[in-house]
Design a protein around this motif. Structure first.
Motif, PDB file in Angstrom:
ATOM      1  N   THR A  10       0.830  -1.195   0.000  1.00  0.00           N
ATOM      2  CA  THR A  10       0.000   0.000   0.000  1.00  0.00           C
ATOM      3  C   THR A  10       0.867   1.248   0.000  1.00  0.00           C
ATOM      4  N   VAL A  69       2.686   1.659  -3.330  1.00  0.00           N
ATOM      5  CA  VAL A  69       1.810   2.128  -4.395  1.00  0.00           C
ATOM      6  C   VAL A  69       1.457   3.589  -4.187  1.00  0.00           C
ATOM      7  N   ALA A  70       1.205   3.938  -2.922  1.00  0.00           N
ATOM      8  CA  ALA A  70       0.810   5.308  -2.626  1.00  0.00           C
ATOM      9  C   ALA A  70       1.974   6.258  -2.820  1.00  0.00           C
ATOM     10  N   CYS A 117       4.380   6.333  -4.982  1.00  0.00           N
ATOM     11  CA  CYS A 117       4.690   6.799  -6.322  1.00  0.00           C
ATOM     12  C   CYS A 117       3.491   7.509  -6.914  1.00  0.00           C
ATOM     13  N   GLY A 118       3.706   8.741  -7.308  1.00  0.00           N
ATOM     14  CA  GLY A 118       2.640   9.466  -7.993  1.00  0.00           C
ATOM     15  C   GLY A 118       1.652  10.080  -7.037  1.00  0.00           C
ATOM     16  N   GLY A 119       1.022  11.154  -7.485  1.00  0.00           N
ATOM     17  CA  GLY A 119       0.088  11.868  -6.620  1.00  0.00           C
ATOM     18  C   GLY A 119      -1.298  11.283  -6.694  1.00  0.00           C
ATOM     19  N   ALA A 120      -2.244  11.974  -6.126  1.00  0.00           N
ATOM     20  CA  ALA A 120      -3.625  11.530  -6.148  1.00  0.00           C
ATOM     21  C   ALA A 120      -4.142  11.564  -7.578  1.00  0.00           C
ATOM     22  N   PRO A 121      -5.007  10.594  -7.932  1.00  0.00           N
ATOM     23  CA  PRO A 121      -5.566  10.649  -9.277  1.00  0.00           C
ATOM     24  C   PRO A 121      -6.379  11.931  -9.453  1.00  0.00           C
ATOM     25  N   GLY A 122      -6.310  12.494 -10.616  1.00  0.00           N
ATOM     26  CA  GLY A 122      -7.081  13.703 -10.864  1.00  0.00           C
ATOM     27  C   GLY A 122      -6.304  14.961 -10.544  1.00  0.00           C
ATOM     28  N   SER A 123      -5.183  14.815  -9.813  1.00  0.00           N
ATOM     29  CA  SER A 123      -4.389  16.005  -9.540  1.00  0.00           C
ATOM     30  C   SER A 123      -3.630  16.354 -10.800  1.00  0.00           C
ATOM     31  N   LYS A 169     -17.547  12.953 -19.542  1.00  0.00           N
ATOM     32  CA  LYS A 169     -16.658  13.430 -18.480  1.00  0.00           C
ATOM     33  C   LYS A 169     -15.211  13.407 -18.933  1.00  0.00           C
ATOM     34  N   SER A 181     -12.803  16.783 -19.599  1.00  0.00           N
ATOM     35  CA  SER A 181     -11.617  17.009 -18.784  1.00  0.00           C
ATOM     36  C   SER A 181     -10.331  16.895 -19.593  1.00  0.00           C
ATOM     37  N   ALA A 221     -16.001  19.976 -11.006  1.00  0.00           N
ATOM     38  CA  ALA A 221     -14.634  19.939 -11.528  1.00  0.00           C
ATOM     39  C   ALA A 221     -14.289  21.216 -12.294  1.00  0.00           C
ATOM     40  N   TYR A 263      -1.038  -1.313 -12.260  1.00  0.00           N
ATOM     41  CA  TYR A 263      -0.462  -0.496 -11.196  1.00  0.00           C
ATOM     42  C   TYR A 263      -1.341   0.738 -10.951  1.00  0.00           C
ATOM     43  N   TYR A 266      -7.904   5.508  -3.356  1.00  0.00           N
ATOM     44  CA  TYR A 266      -8.450   6.862  -3.245  1.00  0.00           C
ATOM     45  C   TYR A 266      -9.961   6.844  -3.383  1.00  0.00           C
ATOM     46  N   TRP A 273     -12.283   8.671  -5.478  1.00  0.00           N
ATOM     47  CA  TRP A 273     -12.100   9.535  -6.647  1.00  0.00           C
ATOM     48  C   TRP A 273     -13.330   9.485  -7.542  1.00  0.00           C
ATOM     49  N   THR A 293     -12.415  15.424 -10.251  1.00  0.00           N
ATOM     50  CA  THR A 293     -11.705  16.292  -9.316  1.00  0.00           C
ATOM     51  C   THR A 293     -10.586  15.500  -8.642  1.00  0.00           C
ATOM     52  N   VAL A 294      -9.781  16.176  -7.819  1.00  0.00           N
ATOM     53  CA  VAL A 294      -8.659  15.509  -7.168  1.00  0.00           C
ATOM     54  C   VAL A 294      -9.171  14.492  -6.153  1.00  0.00           C
TER      55      VAL A 294
END
Lengths: 448, 306
Positions: free
Chosen positions: A11, A14-15, A17-23, A100, A104, A127, B48, B56, B58, B62-63
């Motif tokens: 966990t 995985v967390a 690497c990389g930011g939150a999805p959508g950021s 969507k 985006s 959004a 991955y 998350y 999500w 949005t973030v």
């Protein structure tokens, strides 16, 4: 224990690497992050804009719908030779699934036809992908073009938390009513009150005919049948307040229970065709068109098909309630044309929206067999469309439109359509049904 | 390599040196690279990403907000999701076990009797495999239609009252499952009858000399010889059962109520309709894990036996 540690480690990995999805990783997507503004003071001069290309995503792909949009696009390009419309047409389900992502993306369309409610329009507003059109509404007089309920349905709070109030985000061309189609040969004098309607159902049953044709294997038709009954047992404002999630609104009230009771009673008394739960929507209305059954609770989208197959044998009325003078019916408007917040020429986009819904457009809509949503639209000359237009005008006169229940929360379509199937299948009592639906609603209300 | 004198290295290269023949050389990985890149780009990276998104909350736009493993906890706590996984296990019987049994029966019959026009029958029975699942689902929805469907009409000839196949809470899941049986028994049959053909006829002759009847012959000769084919058939159909989406989506939409909802359908609605992308990813990951474990189990069983 080892496994738990491994899970935690994975966990974290995985967390990590990389930011939150959508950021926003790339940083070049400013349009989506900026708060859209509405600041136009007067009617813009489109001819002075130079060459403009408007990319438009719409779902006007069927018969009359396709005819009207093609005609209006042609007229718009003729009126403003400097504007080119690049149309991307998708069927409704395709649009729902891709809108969507498209909005985006980096190359978002300028004008997007978006479904009302929190599921699509609300999420897009949240959004910050749509631009409010309150300023254009002012300069083009859109606020007087539609009845208040229809304007409300195209309005969303700027943070996307609620719809039915807040800023106007789009305009709709066509009206939609869920009413009752009836077979004129079998029902020469349509009932005027709910009591008379039920008496007519019993009469059909006694004569061995199918009172109401219904097919609910596709799940969504149940919403229309249930809500059509609900509109007669509950106060119209109570339904609107619930759908627009106003403070204190609830699904679990005696009026809502009464609707659930009534429709279960109809099932028990055999007022629907046998095995409606395993019948498809299309076979059901096709059976009605072939002359089996007296009534069909359905929307105005079937007008063209039914008229073609039944000719002058089919009639349209609003579900009769207690008072014939103030009908209430489930209805609304076609998907709203909205302006993307990344549109480079919002002025041209707004002029397009205005052009699609002005008096000339209303005439084009009528000529192509559609029902304009706008006030004071011309009425068609005769036949089923005239009956529908008459019902629509009557509804708008008495402000009788109530919005679709499935607009309430992003997951409400799933929640309520499944619950209605359980109610009609006898798996839930009317009380369990309203409580269960209210619980789903509260879960969402608390989490937002 | 740098420290090795040039001459020595060159000699080793020319003569094969002290490396035993068949020993993998590093250069082998280079040949693997193109496939590995494609695999990584289209399988590993999306996997991955799904794992990351599953942690998350999500909505797809949005973030997202970090929620740790709570999406996974929901898979077990949420009644609808639990039901979905239970349904897919029930569908395993209809998609994997039943086709296998029918396939075995047909293969057993074919092993004994040499039927005229066998190729024709085999083609007809295999045909459902060739049709797109969407078409299959639309077709069966028509067959199951209570008023006009061919199934109820057929039953009507015998005076049996038709049912609301896809609308009844108890019948809907088996009705959906039988569509799967219809699609996959042809696959099982072709795999198994191919296996039957490679069994030496001398084995059957020997069994017959020993006085074995048709049933005993099947259990003593045919079944053991088909172990490998059975494993392949079960693996393929199990995966099809667990990731089943199209048939449910078109015939019932998960209804009535949630009586036929399956994990893949939940992934779809959550990701594309209701804006719960994190939860959809978690369901997808759990589903992947289950498919992996079950197919591993089937292959272990098959290998242990040989």
């Amino acid at each position: 224990m080892k496994r738990l540690i491994a899970a935690v480690a994975l966990t974290a990995l995985v967390a990590g690497c990389g930011g939150a999805p959508g950021s926003d990783d790339s940083g070049d997507n400013d349009a989506a992050n900026a708060t859209p503004t509405a600041t136009v003071a007067e009617k813009p001069d489109i001819a002075a804009l130079g060459d403009v290309t408007l990319t438009v995503w719409d779902q006007e792909v069927r018969g009359g719908q396709r005819k009207q949009i093609e005609e209006l696009n042609k007229q718009f390009e003729a009126k403003y030779p400097n504007v080119k419309i690049e149309r991307v047409a998708k069927s409704f389900p395709d649009l729902l699934k891709t809108v969507k992502l498209a909005a985006s993306g980096d190359d978002a369309p300028d004008v997007i036809q978006a479904n009302q409610g929190l599921g699509i329009m609300g999420e897009l507003v949240k959004a910050k992908l749509l631009r409010p059109v309150t300023d254009y509404a002012e300069v083009y007089g859109w606020n007087d073009r539609w009845s208040q309920t229809l304007l409300d349905a195209n309005s969303v709070e700027p943070d996307g938390s609620r719809f039915g109030s807040g800023d106007l985000y789009g305009v709709s061309q066509m009206g939609e009513i869920v009413g009752v189609f009836y077979n004129k040969e079998k029902v020469p004098n349509p009932p005027a009150t709910l009591t008379e309607f039920e008496a007519s159902l019993q009469e059909a049953k006694d004569e061995g005919d199918v009172p109401i044709q219904f097919g609910n294997v596709d799940k969504w038709p149940g919403i229309h049948n249930f809500e059509t009954v609900l509109a007669q047992t509950a106060d119209k404002q109570a339904i609107r307040d619930f759908v627009f999630s106003k403070e204190g609104a609830s699904f679990d009230t005696p009026e809502f229970v009464a609707a659930a009771q009534k429709i279960s009673e109809w099932v028990e008394k055999g007022y629907f065709n046998k095995n409606f739960d395993g019948t498809g929507y299309d076979p059901a209305w096709q059976d009605f068109a072939k002359g089996k059954g007296r009534y069909l609770i359905a929307g105005t989208w079937l007008v063209a098909d039914l008229e073609e197959q039944m000719g002058d044998k089919v009639g349209f009325m609003l579900m009769p309630g207690e008072d014939p003078e103030s009908p209430v019916a489930l209805g609304g408007e076609s998907l709203a044309f909205t302006i993307s917040s990344s549109a480079e020429q919002p002025d041209a986009a707004a002029a397009y929206l205005d052009f699609l819904t002005d008096a000339n457009a209303a005439q084009v809509l009528v000529d192509t067999g559609n029902l304009p949503a706008m006030k004071d639209a011309p009425t068609p000359s005769g036949g089923l469309s005239a009956e529908v237009a008459e019902a629509w005008n009557k509804l708008n006169e008495v402000d009788g439109v109530v919005p679709y229940l499935d607009w309430t929360t992003p997951t409400f379509y799933d929640d309520i359509s499944a619950a209605i199937q359980e109610l009609l299948g006898g798996k839930q009592s009317p009380e369990e049904f309203t409580q269960g639906v209210q619980e789903k609603y509260s879960e969402w209300a608390q989490s937002r | 390599m740098g420290a090795v004198p040039l001459g020595v290295a060159g000699e080793a290269g020319r003569g094969g040196g002290d490396r035993p023949p068949g020993e993998p050389r590093l250069v082998g990985y280079l040949y693997l690279l193109p496939a590995a890149v494609v695999f990584a780009a289209f399988v590993l990276y999306p996997l991955y990403n799904a794992a990351r998104i599953s942690l998350y909350d999500w909505d797809g736009l949005t973030v997202g907000t970090w929620t740790g493993l709570s999406n996974y906890a929901d898979v077990f706590a949420d009644e609808e999701l639990r039901a979905a996984f239970l349904h897919s296990l029930i569908l395993l019987f209809f998609y994997a076990v039943l086709p296998l049994l029918i396939g075995l029966l047909l293969a057993g019959v074919m092993a004994r009797a040499r039927v005229r026009g066998l190729a024709l029958f085999r083609t007809i029975l295999f045909l459902p495999q060739v049709i797109a699942l969407v078409v299959v689902a639309v077709m069966w929805k028509m067959v199951y239609d209570p008023a006009n469907g061919s199934l109820n009409r057929f039953l009507g000839w015998f005076g049996i009252e038709g049912k609301s196949w896809l609308g009844d809470f108890d019948l809907a899941l088996p009705a959906v499952g039988l569509i799967g049986t219809w699609v996959y028994f042809g696959l099982a049959m072709v795999l198994l009858s191919a296996g039957v053909q490679k069994i030496p006829t001398s084995l059957y002759d020997a069994a017959r000399v020993d006085g074995a009847g048709a049933v005993r012959e099947f259990f003593v000769v045919t079944l053991p010889a088909l172990r490998g084919e059975i494993a392949v058939s079960l693996t393929l159909t199990t995966i099809a059962a667990l990731r089943n989406f199209d048939i449910v989506y078109i015939t019932t939409g998960g209804g009535p109520g949630n009586a036929t909802t399956v994990p893949a359908y939940q992934v779809f609605t959550r990701a594309f309709e209701t804006g719960q992308v994190g939860s959809a990813a978690a369901v997808g990951i759990v589903l992947t894990a289950i498919v992996f474990v079950i197919s591993l189990g089937i292959n272990q069983l098959a290998e242990r036996g040989t």
